[in-house]
Design a protein around this motif. Sequence first.
Motif, PDB file in Angstrom:
ATOM      1  N   SER A 154       0.906  -1.126   0.116  1.00 39.00           N
ATOM      2  CA  SER A 154      -0.116   0.111   0.039  1.00 39.00           C
ATOM      3  C   SER A 154       0.892   1.300   0.178  1.00 39.00           C
ATOM      4  CB  SER A 154      -0.982  -0.159   1.029  1.00 39.00           C
ATOM      5  OG  SER A 154      -1.884   1.170   1.208  1.00 39.00           O
ATOM      6  N   TYR A 173      -3.366   3.528  -2.758  1.00 39.34           N
ATOM      7  CA  TYR A 173      -2.858   2.623  -3.608  1.00 39.34           C
ATOM      8  C   TYR A 173      -2.539   1.223  -2.926  1.00 39.34           C
ATOM      9  CZ  TYR A 173      -1.753   6.659  -6.537  1.00 39.34           C
ATOM     10  OH  TYR A 173      -1.905   7.795  -7.014  1.00 39.34           O
ATOM     11  N   TYR A 174      -3.097   0.000  -3.693  1.00 43.02           N
ATOM     12  CA  TYR A 174      -2.923  -1.081  -2.847  1.00 43.02           C
ATOM     13  C   TYR A 174      -2.836  -2.145  -3.878  1.00 43.02           C
ATOM     14  CZ  TYR A 174      -5.885   1.473   0.573  1.00 43.02           C
ATOM     15  OH  TYR A 174      -6.183   2.516   1.389  1.00 43.02           O
ATOM     16  N   SER A 175      -2.005  -3.392  -3.410  1.00 41.32           N
ATOM     17  CA  SER A 175      -1.868  -4.424  -3.994  1.00 41.32           C
ATOM     18  C   SER A 175      -3.157  -5.256  -4.114  1.00 41.32           C
ATOM     19  CB  SER A 175      -0.601  -5.309  -3.502  1.00 41.32           C
ATOM     20  OG  SER A 175      -1.172  -6.179  -2.277  1.00 41.32           O
ATOM     21  N   ASP A 176      -3.178  -6.111  -5.112  1.00 41.02           N
ATOM     22  CA  ASP A 176      -4.362  -6.946  -5.368  1.00 41.02           C
ATOM     23  C   ASP A 176      -4.428  -8.112  -3.998  1.00 41.02           C
ATOM     24  OD1 ASP A 176      -3.958  -7.358  -8.828  1.00 41.02           O
ATOM     25  OD2 ASP A 176      -4.824  -5.857  -7.536  1.00 41.02           O
ATOM     26  N   LYS A 182      -6.266  -5.335  -1.429  1.00 39.37           N
ATOM     27  CA  LYS A 182      -7.342  -4.387  -2.011  1.00 39.37           C
ATOM     28  C   LYS A 182      -8.527  -5.040  -1.505  1.00 39.37           C
ATOM     29  CE  LYS A 182      -6.452  -2.664  -5.836  1.00 39.37           C
ATOM     30  NZ  LYS A 182      -6.361  -2.934  -7.313  1.00 39.37           N
TER      31      LYS A 182
END
Length: 128
Positions: free
Chosen positions: A49, A59-62, A65
């Motif tokens: 993140s 923002y976030y990684s999959d 998220k």
Amino acid sequence: QVKLMESGGDLVQPGGSLRLTCAASGATLNNYAIGWFRQAPGKEREGISCINAADGPTYYSDFVKGRFTVSRDSAKNRVYLQMNNLKPEDTAVYYCATDLNTIYCDSLSELVDEYDFWGQGTQVTVSS
């Protein structure tokens, strides 16, 4: 001297929640993009993140998220990572970091190599 300090890690059951805190001395976190990372045993450190300076976009990684939320408290000079619906695969040491230079988050996959101010990490263990 700049120092970042993470706290809030703990042992929690699957489905539980934790809030990690990133605090700083010697720097104003609100002025910079701040990233959250984690490293599981035997794995490379990964960016999960990032939040732009001045409470900008996040923002976030999959992998996280929809479950994790990054936020700031500028008055307290802190950045938080709220983690909900934790899973055993979230078990890792969690770090916050920054380069004390950029205000925008770069690609999460590149931040590990770009950031050079790191905290000592806090252990999160998700287990029943």
